[in-house]
Scaffold this motif. Structure first.
Motif, PDB file in Angstrom:
ATOM      1  N   PRO A 131       8.525   8.578  -3.683  1.00 52.41           N
ATOM      2  CA  PRO A 131       8.138   9.601  -4.664  1.00 52.41           C
ATOM      3  C   PRO A 131       6.666   9.982  -4.549  1.00 52.41           C
ATOM      4  CG  PRO A 131       8.411   7.470  -5.747  1.00 52.41           C
ATOM      5  CD  PRO A 131       8.757   7.264  -4.311  1.00 52.41           C
ATOM      6  N   TYR A 132       6.391  11.284  -4.674  1.00 49.74           N
ATOM      7  CA  TYR A 132       5.030  11.817  -4.683  1.00 49.74           C
ATOM      8  C   TYR A 132       4.881  12.721  -5.902  1.00 49.74           C
ATOM      9  CZ  TYR A 132       4.532  10.574   0.318  1.00 49.74           C
ATOM     10  OH  TYR A 132       4.458   9.918   1.527  1.00 49.74           O
ATOM     11  N   LYS A 133       3.830  12.519  -6.653  1.00 52.29           N
ATOM     12  CA  LYS A 133       3.551  13.420  -7.767  1.00 52.29           C
ATOM     13  C   LYS A 133       2.990  14.732  -7.223  1.00 52.29           C
ATOM     14  CE  LYS A 133       1.327  13.729 -12.279  1.00 52.29           C
ATOM     15  NZ  LYS A 133       0.451  13.069 -13.276  1.00 52.29           N
ATOM     16  N   VAL A 134       3.517  15.852  -7.713  1.00 52.06           N
ATOM     17  CA  VAL A 134       3.089  17.172  -7.263  1.00 52.06           C
ATOM     18  C   VAL A 134       1.952  17.657  -8.158  1.00 52.06           C
ATOM     19  CG1 VAL A 134       3.795  19.547  -6.801  1.00 52.06           C
ATOM     20  CG2 VAL A 134       5.424  17.670  -6.458  1.00 52.06           C
ATOM     21  N   GLU A 135       0.859  18.054  -7.532  1.00 49.69           N
ATOM     22  CA  GLU A 135      -0.297  18.552  -8.267  1.00 49.69           C
ATOM     23  C   GLU A 135      -0.863  19.778  -7.563  1.00 49.69           C
ATOM     24  OE1 GLU A 135      -2.319  14.499  -9.944  1.00 49.69           O
ATOM     25  OE2 GLU A 135      -2.388  14.792  -7.777  1.00 49.69           O
ATOM     26  N   PRO A 136      -1.483  20.673  -8.296  1.00 42.43           N
ATOM     27  CA  PRO A 136      -2.151  21.804  -7.637  1.00 42.43           C
ATOM     28  C   PRO A 136      -3.396  21.322  -6.901  1.00 42.43           C
ATOM     29  CG  PRO A 136      -2.610  21.834  -9.978  1.00 42.43           C
ATOM     30  CD  PRO A 136      -1.629  20.715  -9.761  1.00 42.43           C
ATOM     31  N   LEU A 137      -3.844  22.095  -5.949  1.00 43.10           N
ATOM     32  CA  LEU A 137      -5.067  21.736  -5.236  1.00 43.10           C
ATOM     33  C   LEU A 137      -6.261  21.725  -6.180  1.00 43.10           C
ATOM     34  CD1 LEU A 137      -4.516  23.743  -1.928  1.00 43.10           C
ATOM     35  CD2 LEU A 137      -4.088  21.310  -2.367  1.00 43.10           C
ATOM     36  N   LEU A 138      -6.211  22.581  -7.209  1.00 42.36           N
ATOM     37  CA  LEU A 138      -7.244  22.625  -8.246  1.00 42.36           C
ATOM     38  C   LEU A 138      -6.558  22.750  -9.603  1.00 42.36           C
ATOM     39  CD1 LEU A 138      -9.742  25.159  -6.602  1.00 42.36           C
ATOM     40  CD2 LEU A 138     -10.048  22.674  -6.758  1.00 42.36           C
ATOM     41  N   GLY A 139      -7.112  22.116 -10.614  1.00 40.78           N
ATOM     42  CA  GLY A 139      -6.579  22.301 -11.960  1.00 40.78           C
ATOM     43  C   GLY A 139      -5.659  21.191 -12.412  1.00 40.78           C
ATOM     44  N   SER A 140      -5.020  21.406 -13.561  1.00 44.40           N
ATOM     45  CA  SER A 140      -4.179  20.411 -14.231  1.00 44.40           C
ATOM     46  C   SER A 140      -2.874  20.190 -13.480  1.00 44.40           C
ATOM     47  CB  SER A 140      -3.876  20.866 -15.663  1.00 44.40           C
ATOM     48  OG  SER A 140      -2.904  20.027 -16.253  1.00 44.40           O
ATOM     49  N   SER A 141      -2.357  18.942 -13.555  1.00 43.79           N
ATOM     50  CA  SER A 141      -1.085  18.612 -12.919  1.00 43.79           C
ATOM     51  C   SER A 141       0.105  18.950 -13.809  1.00 43.79           C
ATOM     52  CB  SER A 141      -1.041  17.124 -12.564  1.00 43.79           C
ATOM     53  OG  SER A 141      -1.129  16.325 -13.740  1.00 43.79           O
ATOM     54  N   PRO A 145       0.836  -1.215   0.000  1.00 43.33           N
ATOM     55  CA  PRO A 145       0.000   0.000   0.000  1.00 43.33           C
ATOM     56  C   PRO A 145       0.863   1.256   0.000  1.00 43.33           C
ATOM     57  CG  PRO A 145      -0.018  -1.057   2.165  1.00 43.33           C
ATOM     58  CD  PRO A 145       0.673  -2.010   1.235  1.00 43.33           C
ATOM     59  N   LEU A 146       0.393   2.265  -0.702  1.00 42.49           N
ATOM     60  CA  LEU A 146       1.105   3.544  -0.761  1.00 42.49           C
ATOM     61  C   LEU A 146       0.641   4.446   0.369  1.00 42.49           C
ATOM     62  CD1 LEU A 146       0.901   4.177  -4.614  1.00 42.49           C
ATOM     63  CD2 LEU A 146       2.968   3.616  -3.306  1.00 42.49           C
ATOM     64  N   PRO A 147       1.525   5.325   0.835  1.00 40.29           N
ATOM     65  CA  PRO A 147       1.114   6.262   1.894  1.00 40.29           C
ATOM     66  C   PRO A 147       0.047   7.220   1.391  1.00 40.29           C
ATOM     67  CG  PRO A 147       3.325   6.773   1.096  1.00 40.29           C
ATOM     68  CD  PRO A 147       2.934   5.480   0.465  1.00 40.29           C
ATOM     69  N   PRO A 148      -0.692   7.832   2.305  1.00 40.90           N
ATOM     70  CA  PRO A 148      -1.769   8.744   1.894  1.00 40.90           C
ATOM     71  C   PRO A 148      -1.215  10.028   1.291  1.00 40.90           C
ATOM     72  CG  PRO A 148      -1.475   8.808   4.269  1.00 40.90           C
ATOM     73  CD  PRO A 148      -0.603   7.697   3.762  1.00 40.90           C
ATOM     74  N   PRO A 149      -2.032  10.766   0.554  1.00 40.95           N
ATOM     75  CA  PRO A 149      -1.587  12.052  -0.013  1.00 40.95           C
ATOM     76  C   PRO A 149      -1.185  13.032   1.092  1.00 40.95           C
ATOM     77  CG  PRO A 149      -3.630  11.331  -1.026  1.00 40.95           C
ATOM     78  CD  PRO A 149      -3.411  10.437   0.151  1.00 40.95           C
ATOM     79  N   ILE A 150      -0.344  13.995   0.711  1.00 40.46           N
ATOM     80  CA  ILE A 150       0.106  15.047   1.622  1.00 40.46           C
ATOM     81  C   ILE A 150      -0.295  16.388   1.021  1.00 40.46           C
ATOM     82  CG2 ILE A 150       2.123  16.177   2.663  1.00 40.46           C
ATOM     83  CD1 ILE A 150       3.585  13.473   2.496  1.00 40.46           C
ATOM     84  N   THR A 151      -0.893  17.248   1.826  1.00 36.67           N
ATOM     85  CA  THR A 151      -1.155  18.615   1.384  1.00 36.67           C
ATOM     86  C   THR A 151      -0.012  19.495   1.857  1.00 36.67           C
ATOM     87  OG1 THR A 151      -3.541  18.318   1.470  1.00 36.67           O
ATOM     88  CG2 THR A 151      -2.724  20.579   1.504  1.00 36.67           C
ATOM     89  N   GLN A 152       0.644  20.139   0.920  1.00 33.64           N
ATOM     90  CA  GLN A 152       1.812  20.977   1.217  1.00 33.64           C
ATOM     91  C   GLN A 152       1.553  22.368   0.664  1.00 33.64           C
ATOM     92  OE1 GLN A 152       4.707  20.220   2.900  1.00 33.64           O
ATOM     93  NE2 GLN A 152       5.446  22.296   2.619  1.00 33.64           N
ATOM     94  N   GLY A 153       1.040  23.261   1.497  1.00 32.90           N
ATOM     95  CA  GLY A 153       0.798  24.621   1.061  1.00 32.90           C
ATOM     96  C   GLY A 153      -0.165  24.671  -0.115  1.00 32.90           C
ATOM     97  N   LYS A 154       0.336  25.114  -1.264  1.00 34.14           N
ATOM     98  CA  LYS A 154      -0.483  25.263  -2.465  1.00 34.14           C
ATOM     99  C   LYS A 154      -0.596  23.984  -3.277  1.00 34.14           C
ATOM    100  CE  LYS A 154       1.125  30.062  -3.059  1.00 34.14           C
ATOM    101  NZ  LYS A 154       1.846  30.977  -3.973  1.00 34.14           N
ATOM    102  N   SER A 155      -0.013  22.892  -2.806  1.00 36.13           N
ATOM    103  CA  SER A 155       0.043  21.685  -3.629  1.00 36.13           C
ATOM    104  C   SER A 155      -0.455  20.465  -2.870  1.00 36.13           C
ATOM    105  CB  SER A 155       1.480  21.442  -4.107  1.00 36.13           C
ATOM    106  OG  SER A 155       2.337  21.198  -2.997  1.00 36.13           O
ATOM    107  N   ARG A 156      -0.787  19.433  -3.650  1.00 35.63           N
ATOM    108  CA  ARG A 156      -1.141  18.122  -3.118  1.00 35.63           C
ATOM    109  C   ARG A 156      -0.135  17.121  -3.664  1.00 35.63           C
ATOM    110  NH1 ARG A 156      -5.723  17.919  -5.027  1.00 35.63           N
ATOM    111  NH2 ARG A 156      -5.268  16.743  -6.924  1.00 35.63           N
ATOM    112  N   TRP A 157       0.442  16.313  -2.792  1.00 36.12           N
ATOM    113  CA  TRP A 157       1.402  15.299  -3.185  1.00 36.12           C
ATOM    114  C   TRP A 157       0.724  13.934  -3.110  1.00 36.12           C
ATOM    115  CZ3 TRP A 157       6.209  16.723   0.313  1.00 36.12           C
ATOM    116  CH2 TRP A 157       6.618  18.033   0.005  1.00 36.12           C
TER     117      TRP A 157
END
Length: 419
Positions: free
Chosen positions: A160-170, A86-98
């Motif tokens: 590794p965590y993929k960096v994505e915005p809280l809203l919108g395209s990655s 199992p992968l760890p849960p997502p992380i919210t880092q300021g303006k981004s979601r990992w």
């Protein structure tokens, strides 16, 4: 080093971080004897092997497909035996979601020559953040390891965590910056009449300070800049480029005719908003190509409008002079993290999304620089805002400047975070 880019964005710059005045230290070999070095590496590799033996056996599985990045050569995925839990849960880092991913999802991870990145990693370890600091002893030891040993250590110790915005395209945007190499004189001459200034004594007393146009036209502003020039250039556009990049190398001719190479490092701004000259030209309908080559072509055709172009950006950067040792010449200026930048391995990021010192996997297609590589978040810039946004440090001199002036292409980022 807080810099701007020629991006058409006019996003206000974040507050400038103070630069560390400590000269970059020599890269230290912590194990002077060959036997000690081998023992240290054996200990790390042994630990990794022990970790591998503790992994529960899993049935054979097909590695995850590597995301296709158009414009980049397709590479086989980096298979990690047992990477099926199992992968760890997502992380919210300021303006981004990992979002956690498998190593096999990182494009080109098995092909990057990691030894080229390790100097940048040891530089980050000069001023690590609290999360990265516990890794630094092992990072330094592995500076003498092979690429396979370095890769195995990363897999064992990082997620590794993929960096994505809280809203919108990655998918984000990659641009580039560099350290200009210019010629100047210590004193003004008929050919060199464009000053580069130290911070004026009244900079902190008047916020914002005078605009670029006011500095060149108002007697009171000129009086406060009297005697503050470090050096003089022949071309006002070169001075603007140096200010936008935030730092540069200057081959300076002294009063006695001797020459020496120095660095002009970022020392502050006049606190005026940054306005892109490329955006101004586009808004005026004067050009369609807002890269530096396009801007310079317009300048050659319209020399009578140079001041109008320059004054469209009210912000000015002030500098301090630094001696360049032989070691300093091999690295760039200090970034916002406070460590010297490494060409091709340092990036500027939005620190609200990716903390300084974080190792990052970068993938970007494009005709100028198709990239799949390990880089480090070591700097920031006024136009570098948002989750998936990076400025790639290209190095110094004309070739780096050409790349920095043209690079503008899609971007994907993965942070490599300690487990």
């Amino acid at each position: 080093m807080v810099h701007q880019t020629i991006s058409t964005s006019n996003t206000p710059a974040p507050s400038a971080s103070s630069n560390n005045n400590t000269m970059p230290r020599l890269l230290v070999d912590f194990f002077s004897a060959r036997g000690a070095r081998q023992a240290a590496l054996a200990a790390i590799v042994g630990t990794l092997a022990a970790c591998a033996t503790r992994m529960p056996e899993a049935p054979p599985s097909t590695p995850a497909a590597v995301p296709t990045v158009p414009g980049l050569p397709e590479a086989p995925p980096y298979a990690v035996p047992g990477d099926t839990g199992p992968l760890p849960p997502p992380i919210t880092q300021g303006k981004s979601r990992w979002t956690a991913v498998r190593w096999a999802e990182l494009p080109g991870f098995g092909q990057d020559p990691l030894h080229e990145a390790w100097n940048a990693w040891t530089k980050s370890c000069e001023r690590p953040g609290p999360v990265q600091a516990p890794l630094c002893k092992e990072v330094r030891r592995l500076s003498i390891g092979s690429g396979d040993e370095q890769r195995a250590w990363m897999v064992a110790r990082l997620q590794p965590y993929k960096v994505e915005p809280l809203l919108g395209s990655s998918e984000g945007l990659l641009t580039s910056y560099y350290e200009p190499l210019l010629d100047g004189t210590r004193n003004p001459t008929s050919a060199s009449a464009v000053p580069l200034y130290r911070p004026p004594a009244t900079l902190g007393q008047r916020k914002p300070w005078y605009t670029r146009q006011e500095m060149e036209t108002l007697p009171e502003a000129k009086a406060q800049l009297a005697g503050r020039a470090i050096a003089w250039l022949s071309d006002p556009v070169d001075a603007l480029v140096l200010q936008i990049q935030g730092s540069g190398r200057l081959r300076i001719t002294e009063a006695d005719g001797s020459q020496r190479l120095v660095r002009l490092a970022y020392a502050g701004t006049n606190d005026q908003p940054y306005k892109s000259v490329g955006r101004w030209l586009l808004d005026q309908g004067l050009i369609r190509d807002a890269t530096w080559p396009g801007i310079k072509a317009w300048i050659v055709q319209n020399p009578q409008r140079v001041n109008e172009l320059l004054w469209s950006n009210p912000r000015t950067v002030f500098f301090r002079e630094e001696v360049l040792s032989e070691l300093d010449m091999a690295f760039g200026p200090r970034g916002a993290q406070g460590v010297a930048l490494t060409p091709g391995r340092s990036i500027a990021v939005d620190p609200a999304s990716i903390p300084y010192g974080t190792p990052v996997w970068l993938a970007s297609p494009g005709p100028w620089a198709p990239l799949q590589k390990l880089v480090f978040a070591q700097d920031t810039g006024s136009a570098i805002t948002g989750a998936v946004r990076a400025d790639y440090f290209a190095g110094w001199g004309p070739e780096a400047g050409d790349l920095a002036g043209r690079l503008k292409q899609p971007l994907k980022l993965w942070v490599l975070w300690p487990k």
